[in-house]
Scaffold this motif. Sequence first.
Motif, PDB file in Angstrom:
ATOM      1  N   HIS A 225     -12.711   3.973   3.685  1.00 56.65           N
ATOM      2  CA  HIS A 225     -13.813   2.733   3.726  1.00 56.65           C
ATOM      3  C   HIS A 225     -13.590   2.014   2.576  1.00 56.65           C
ATOM      4  O   HIS A 225     -13.243   2.183   1.565  1.00 56.65           O
ATOM      5  CB  HIS A 225     -15.190   3.451   3.493  1.00 56.65           C
ATOM      6  CG  HIS A 225     -15.690   4.094   4.607  1.00 56.65           C
ATOM      7  ND1 HIS A 225     -15.441   5.641   4.652  1.00 56.65           N
ATOM      8  CD2 HIS A 225     -16.550   3.816   5.617  1.00 56.65           C
ATOM      9  CE1 HIS A 225     -16.181   5.942   5.936  1.00 56.65           C
ATOM     10  NE2 HIS A 225     -16.501   5.059   6.373  1.00 56.65           N
ATOM     11  N   VAL A 226     -13.558   0.492   3.003  1.00 54.94           N
ATOM     12  CA  VAL A 226     -13.111  -0.349   2.105  1.00 54.94           C
ATOM     13  C   VAL A 226     -14.220  -1.229   1.714  1.00 54.94           C
ATOM     14  O   VAL A 226     -15.172  -1.370   2.601  1.00 54.94           O
ATOM     15  CB  VAL A 226     -12.126  -1.536   2.945  1.00 54.94           C
ATOM     16  CG1 VAL A 226     -11.671  -2.628   2.120  1.00 54.94           C
ATOM     17  CG2 VAL A 226     -10.997  -0.724   3.681  1.00 54.94           C
ATOM     18  N   PRO A 227     -14.211  -1.467   0.203  1.00 48.94           N
ATOM     19  CA  PRO A 227     -15.503  -2.187  -0.204  1.00 48.94           C
ATOM     20  C   PRO A 227     -15.590  -3.506   0.291  1.00 48.94           C
ATOM     21  O   PRO A 227     -14.664  -4.252   0.725  1.00 48.94           O
ATOM     22  CB  PRO A 227     -14.902  -2.204  -1.777  1.00 48.94           C
ATOM     23  CG  PRO A 227     -14.061  -1.212  -2.099  1.00 48.94           C
ATOM     24  CD  PRO A 227     -13.373  -1.210  -0.690  1.00 48.94           C
ATOM     25  N   LEU A 228     -16.932  -4.036   0.270  1.00 51.16           N
ATOM     26  CA  LEU A 228     -17.192  -5.484   1.015  1.00 51.16           C
ATOM     27  C   LEU A 228     -16.734  -6.251   0.007  1.00 51.16           C
ATOM     28  O   LEU A 228     -16.651  -6.316  -1.179  1.00 51.16           O
ATOM     29  CB  LEU A 228     -18.875  -5.229   0.953  1.00 51.16           C
ATOM     30  CG  LEU A 228     -19.653  -4.383   1.826  1.00 51.16           C
ATOM     31  CD1 LEU A 228     -20.982  -4.515   1.844  1.00 51.16           C
ATOM     32  CD2 LEU A 228     -18.984  -4.284   3.235  1.00 51.16           C
ATOM     33  N   VAL A 229     -16.760  -7.523   0.744  1.00 52.18           N
ATOM     34  CA  VAL A 229     -16.723  -8.657  -0.177  1.00 52.18           C
ATOM     35  C   VAL A 229     -18.197  -9.250  -0.220  1.00 52.18           C
ATOM     36  O   VAL A 229     -18.784  -9.418   0.833  1.00 52.18           O
ATOM     37  CB  VAL A 229     -15.848  -9.776   0.703  1.00 52.18           C
ATOM     38  CG1 VAL A 229     -15.568 -11.230  -0.073  1.00 52.18           C
ATOM     39  CG2 VAL A 229     -14.208  -9.315   0.755  1.00 52.18           C
ATOM     40  N   VAL A 230     -18.404  -9.796  -1.495  1.00 52.69           N
ATOM     41  CA  VAL A 230     -19.930 -10.275  -1.740  1.00 52.69           C
ATOM     42  C   VAL A 230     -19.585 -11.753  -2.088  1.00 52.69           C
ATOM     43  O   VAL A 230     -18.803 -12.173  -2.658  1.00 52.69           O
ATOM     44  CB  VAL A 230     -20.580  -9.411  -2.637  1.00 52.69           C
ATOM     45  CG1 VAL A 230     -20.746  -7.895  -2.243  1.00 52.69           C
ATOM     46  CG2 VAL A 230     -19.911  -9.173  -3.917  1.00 52.69           C
ATOM     47  N   GLY A 231     -20.840 -12.286  -1.892  1.00 53.24           N
ATOM     48  CA  GLY A 231     -20.933 -13.922  -2.482  1.00 53.24           C
ATOM     49  C   GLY A 231     -21.200 -13.584  -4.069  1.00 53.24           C
ATOM     50  O   GLY A 231     -21.197 -12.512  -4.608  1.00 53.24           O
ATOM     51  N   ARG A 296     -15.935 -10.120  -5.614  1.00 49.93           N
ATOM     52  CA  ARG A 296     -16.566 -11.534  -5.312  1.00 49.93           C
ATOM     53  C   ARG A 296     -15.948 -12.467  -4.587  1.00 49.93           C
ATOM     54  O   ARG A 296     -14.542 -12.561  -4.718  1.00 49.93           O
ATOM     55  CB  ARG A 296     -17.215 -11.854  -6.647  1.00 49.93           C
ATOM     56  CG  ARG A 296     -18.412 -10.875  -7.145  1.00 49.93           C
ATOM     57  CD  ARG A 296     -18.750 -11.554  -8.359  1.00 49.93           C
ATOM     58  NE  ARG A 296     -19.812 -10.312  -8.687  1.00 49.93           N
ATOM     59  CZ  ARG A 296     -21.241 -10.477  -8.633  1.00 49.93           C
ATOM     60  NH1 ARG A 296     -21.614 -11.736  -8.392  1.00 49.93           N
ATOM     61  NH2 ARG A 296     -21.920  -9.595  -9.023  1.00 49.93           N
ATOM     62  N   LEU A 297     -16.548 -13.329  -3.898  1.00 47.56           N
ATOM     63  CA  LEU A 297     -15.636 -14.602  -3.201  1.00 47.56           C
ATOM     64  C   LEU A 297     -14.740 -15.184  -4.031  1.00 47.56           C
ATOM     65  O   LEU A 297     -13.703 -15.740  -3.998  1.00 47.56           O
ATOM     66  CB  LEU A 297     -16.921 -15.329  -2.729  1.00 47.56           C
ATOM     67  CG  LEU A 297     -16.359 -16.334  -1.945  1.00 47.56           C
ATOM     68  CD1 LEU A 297     -15.591 -15.942  -0.726  1.00 47.56           C
ATOM     69  CD2 LEU A 297     -17.598 -17.220  -1.061  1.00 47.56           C
ATOM     70  N   ALA A 298     -15.711 -15.660  -5.316  1.00 49.42           N
ATOM     71  CA  ALA A 298     -15.074 -16.545  -6.591  1.00 49.42           C
ATOM     72  C   ALA A 298     -13.454 -15.663  -6.854  1.00 49.42           C
ATOM     73  O   ALA A 298     -12.555 -16.665  -7.312  1.00 49.42           O
ATOM     74  CB  ALA A 298     -15.931 -16.891  -7.680  1.00 49.42           C
ATOM     75  N   ASP A 299     -13.501 -14.522  -6.827  1.00 50.30           N
ATOM     76  CA  ASP A 299     -12.363 -13.853  -7.559  1.00 50.30           C
ATOM     77  C   ASP A 299     -11.247 -13.905  -6.408  1.00 50.30           C
ATOM     78  O   ASP A 299     -10.184 -13.900  -6.677  1.00 50.30           O
ATOM     79  CB  ASP A 299     -12.632 -12.355  -8.147  1.00 50.30           C
ATOM     80  CG  ASP A 299     -13.605 -12.273  -8.811  1.00 50.30           C
ATOM     81  OD1 ASP A 299     -13.354 -13.162  -9.990  1.00 50.30           O
ATOM     82  OD2 ASP A 299     -14.218 -11.258  -9.081  1.00 50.30           O
TER      83      ASP A 299
END
Length: 305
Positions: A225-231, A296-299
Amino acid sequence: MAGRFAPSPTGELHLGNLRTALVAWLSARAAGVPFLVRMEDLDRVTSSVEHEHTQLADLAALGLHHDGVVVRQSERFHRYEAAIAHLRDQSLVYECYCTRAEIRSAASAPHGPLPEGAYPGTCRDLADDERAERRAAGRRPALRLRTHGETVAFVDERLGEIAGAVDDVVLRRGDGVPAYNLAVVVDDALQGVTQVVRADDLVPSTPRQVLLQRLLGLPTPTYLHVPLVVGDDGVRLAKRHGAVTMRDLAAAGTGPAEVLSMLAASLGLARPGERVAADDLVERFDPATIPPEPVRLADLQRSEP
Ligand code: GLU
Ligand code: ZN
């Protein structure tokens, strides 16, 4: 043996979906097994063939080519019905007449070890006349699995052993559409899928799926299971977060090569800004380098070449 990516063709893939697809593809390629794509279009209202085409084109643009034909769940209802019949033969299926609102209010009462929002078993033991009454009122029953408070454990390649209590999961919705948990189990087995790679929002569903595999006499694949990308607000990625799809990114001057580079860096498989081809990443692939936290999206964007 095979790996797979199983998107729902209800919109464009966003960076989180694409990152998971990259991991699924790498996992299959690293193991030398076919990589399958399955369209999870059970919900025909929100799914479309246009979205399928866009999703497949995006995967191809990143170099994530699949093997074999793309299977659609909407064309496989008979297989899910056969599985339901098999469970019914074991007296493991019952009709549920609850509305969503009824389940919500009943589920808020405490009921032992079950996860939040779990079905509290209201319709498990309805008498024939109670069922007839509900049917006469025009309600169309969903079908649920009769569980016995089992706790089911599975091993995730990143997270280790995870155990969860299983509730009476829906097998077929009231509108006749087979339920996700059933379809995924049937398809993974029939397609010979031996490795499941997907987003970690599905971790809580995995014990249910493993129980279904056991009851249906099907093998259990490996799980990653792969962690999500979040805003940047910490919430799961969505359109409102800005340029999150290949099309948005291309319009902003970020092409497929840059997207792949960003995704690879976020998985610990490339240096920030390093140009890579998907094929080059296969030998670098290691589930252990995937950061445990949501990205995080910014990262992600920071490592754009
Ligand atoms: N179709 C599901 C999704 O897009 C994934 C299901 C799975 O990989 O098991 O979230
Ligand atoms: Zn019910």
